[in-house]
Design a protein around this motif. Structure first.
Motif, PDB file in Angstrom:
ATOM      1  N   ILE A   1      44.656 -28.782  14.295  1.00  0.00           N
ATOM      2  CA  ILE A   1      45.619 -28.491  15.367  1.00  0.00           C
ATOM      3  C   ILE A   1      44.873 -28.088  16.642  1.00  0.00           C
ATOM      4  O   ILE A   1      45.184 -28.573  17.735  1.00  0.00           O
ATOM      5  CB  ILE A   1      46.614 -27.398  14.933  1.00  0.00           C
ATOM      6  CG1 ILE A   1      47.548 -27.951  13.841  1.00  0.00           C
ATOM      7  CG2 ILE A   1      47.410 -26.878  16.124  1.00  0.00           C
ATOM      8  CD1 ILE A   1      48.389 -26.908  13.146  1.00  0.00           C
ATOM      9  N   GLU A   2      43.882 -27.229  16.515  1.00  0.00           N
ATOM     10  CA  GLU A   2      43.121 -26.791  17.691  1.00  0.00           C
ATOM     11  C   GLU A   2      42.370 -27.952  18.326  1.00  0.00           C
ATOM     12  O   GLU A   2      42.303 -28.061  19.556  1.00  0.00           O
ATOM     13  CB  GLU A   2      42.178 -25.653  17.316  1.00  0.00           C
ATOM     14  CG  GLU A   2      42.916 -24.364  17.034  1.00  0.00           C
ATOM     15  CD  GLU A   2      42.076 -23.302  16.335  1.00  0.00           C
ATOM     16  OE1 GLU A   2      40.918 -23.581  15.970  1.00  0.00           O
ATOM     17  OE2 GLU A   2      42.597 -22.179  16.170  1.00  0.00           O
ATOM     18  N   ALA A   3      41.830 -28.848  17.517  1.00  0.00           N
ATOM     19  CA  ALA A   3      41.152 -30.032  18.052  1.00  0.00           C
ATOM     20  C   ALA A   3      42.144 -30.916  18.807  1.00  0.00           C
ATOM     21  O   ALA A   3      41.838 -31.427  19.892  1.00  0.00           O
ATOM     22  CB  ALA A   3      40.481 -30.811  16.926  1.00  0.00           C
ATOM     23  N   TRP A   4      43.345 -31.091  18.258  1.00  0.00           N
ATOM     24  CA  TRP A   4      44.362 -31.887  18.932  1.00  0.00           C
ATOM     25  C   TRP A   4      44.748 -31.236  20.251  1.00  0.00           C
ATOM     26  O   TRP A   4      44.891 -31.928  21.273  1.00  0.00           O
ATOM     27  CB  TRP A   4      45.600 -32.063  18.043  1.00  0.00           C
ATOM     28  CG  TRP A   4      46.666 -32.867  18.739  1.00  0.00           C
ATOM     29  CD1 TRP A   4      46.779 -34.228  18.738  1.00  0.00           C
ATOM     30  CD2 TRP A   4      47.728 -32.380  19.552  1.00  0.00           C
ATOM     31  NE1 TRP A   4      47.859 -34.604  19.507  1.00  0.00           N
ATOM     32  CE2 TRP A   4      48.451 -33.486  20.016  1.00  0.00           C
ATOM     33  CE3 TRP A   4      48.133 -31.104  19.935  1.00  0.00           C
ATOM     34  CZ2 TRP A   4      49.567 -33.359  20.841  1.00  0.00           C
ATOM     35  CZ3 TRP A   4      49.235 -30.980  20.767  1.00  0.00           C
ATOM     36  CH2 TRP A   4      49.948 -32.096  21.209  1.00  0.00           C
ATOM     37  N   MET A   5      44.910 -29.911  20.246  1.00  0.00           N
ATOM     38  CA  MET A   5      45.301 -29.201  21.463  1.00  0.00           C
ATOM     39  C   MET A   5      44.245 -29.376  22.556  1.00  0.00           C
ATOM     40  O   MET A   5      44.579 -29.592  23.726  1.00  0.00           O
ATOM     41  CB  MET A   5      45.537 -27.724  21.171  1.00  0.00           C
ATOM     42  CG  MET A   5      46.773 -27.465  20.333  1.00  0.00           C
ATOM     43  SD  MET A   5      46.940 -25.746  19.831  1.00  0.00           S
ATOM     44  CE  MET A   5      47.462 -24.997  21.370  1.00  0.00           C
ATOM     45  N   GLU A   6      42.995 -29.305  22.180  1.00  0.00           N
ATOM     46  CA  GLU A   6      41.905 -29.477  23.142  1.00  0.00           C
ATOM     47  C   GLU A   6      41.919 -30.899  23.716  1.00  0.00           C
ATOM     48  O   GLU A   6      41.821 -31.096  24.926  1.00  0.00           O
ATOM     49  CB  GLU A   6      40.575 -29.187  22.458  1.00  0.00           C
ATOM     50  CG  GLU A   6      39.407 -29.069  23.390  1.00  0.00           C
ATOM     51  CD  GLU A   6      38.151 -28.640  22.646  1.00  0.00           C
ATOM     52  OE1 GLU A   6      37.153 -29.377  22.724  1.00  0.00           O
ATOM     53  OE2 GLU A   6      38.186 -27.578  21.985  1.00  0.00           O
ATOM     54  N   GLU A   7      42.055 -31.879  22.836  1.00  0.00           N
ATOM     55  CA  GLU A   7      42.108 -33.276  23.274  1.00  0.00           C
ATOM     56  C   GLU A   7      43.325 -33.520  24.159  1.00  0.00           C
ATOM     57  O   GLU A   7      43.235 -34.198  25.188  1.00  0.00           O
ATOM     58  CB  GLU A   7      42.145 -34.197  22.054  1.00  0.00           C
ATOM     59  CG  GLU A   7      42.212 -35.663  22.391  1.00  0.00           C
ATOM     60  CD  GLU A   7      42.301 -36.525  21.137  1.00  0.00           C
ATOM     61  OE1 GLU A   7      43.033 -37.535  21.179  1.00  0.00           O
ATOM     62  OE2 GLU A   7      41.657 -36.191  20.126  1.00  0.00           O
ATOM     63  N   ARG A   8      44.451 -32.961  23.793  1.00  0.00           N
ATOM     64  CA  ARG A   8      45.688 -33.141  24.562  1.00  0.00           C
ATOM     65  C   ARG A   8      45.556 -32.522  25.948  1.00  0.00           C
ATOM     66  O   ARG A   8      45.986 -33.118  26.932  1.00  0.00           O
ATOM     67  CB  ARG A   8      46.871 -32.524  23.803  1.00  0.00           C
ATOM     68  CG  ARG A   8      48.193 -32.747  24.470  1.00  0.00           C
ATOM     69  CD  ARG A   8      48.636 -34.165  24.384  1.00  0.00           C
ATOM     70  NE  ARG A   8      49.938 -34.299  25.005  1.00  0.00           N
ATOM     71  CZ  ARG A   8      50.456 -35.440  25.349  1.00  0.00           C
ATOM     72  NH1 ARG A   8      49.823 -36.565  25.105  1.00  0.00           N
ATOM     73  NH2 ARG A   8      51.634 -35.492  25.922  1.00  0.00           N
ATOM     74  N   ALA A   9      44.954 -31.342  26.034  1.00  0.00           N
ATOM     75  CA  ALA A   9      44.752 -30.698  27.333  1.00  0.00           C
ATOM     76  C   ALA A   9      43.880 -31.570  28.237  1.00  0.00           C
ATOM     77  O   ALA A   9      44.151 -31.699  29.441  1.00  0.00           O
ATOM     78  CB  ALA A   9      44.133 -29.320  27.151  1.00  0.00           C
TER      79      ALA A   9
END
Length: 137
Positions: free
Chosen positions: A62-70
């Motif tokens: 989830i944190e990796a996705w959030m970073e990529e999404r940002a």
């Protein structure tokens, strides 16, 4: 669907996403998506769905996705601004060459106010950067 499905699916929402764990390892070989969390990109909050406890792997994904999404959203923001510059140029050309008197009357005040507001902000921000010594100009 020939390719292997990911373990997680992120249903994008306005400020983040609903997170689902994807399961195809069941008797019917159907795709099952089990919601495990809701995330908020703006404040970095990760809320487990219901009474779930998220595993370390869940949180890492989830944190990796959030970073990529940002990063994606930041790239889109700057791309939108570059498009706005192009659109301002196209608007100038339209006003100069094709606009009728009625069309100009309809948009002139709104455009002048928006451009004045934008100019004021840009000049103030540029002055702040120059005064702080971080200006790149």
């Amino acid at each position: 669907m020939g390719a292997e499905l990911p373990d997680y699916y992120f249903r994008v929402r306005e400020n983040g996403a609903a997170v689902f764990r994807v399961d195809t390892e069941n008797r019917q070989r159907r795709i099952e998506m089990d919601q495990i969390a809701v995330v908020n990109i703006r404040n970095g909050e990760i809320k487990p769905h219901g009474d779930r406890t998220l595993s370390a792997d869940d949180l890492a994904r989830i944190e990796a996705w959030m970073e990529e999404r940002a990063e994606i959203l930041a790239r889109r923001d700057i791309d939108d601004i570059h498009r706005a510059v192009d659109y301002l140029n196209l608007t100038t050309q339209w006003a100069q060459s094709r606009a009728t008197e009625d069309q100009l009357e309809d948009v002139t005040d709104a455009l002048l106010l928006a451009m004045h507001d934008l100019r004021s902000v840009l000049v103030r921000k540029k002055a702040d950067r120059l005064l702080s010594g971080s200006g790149k100009d």
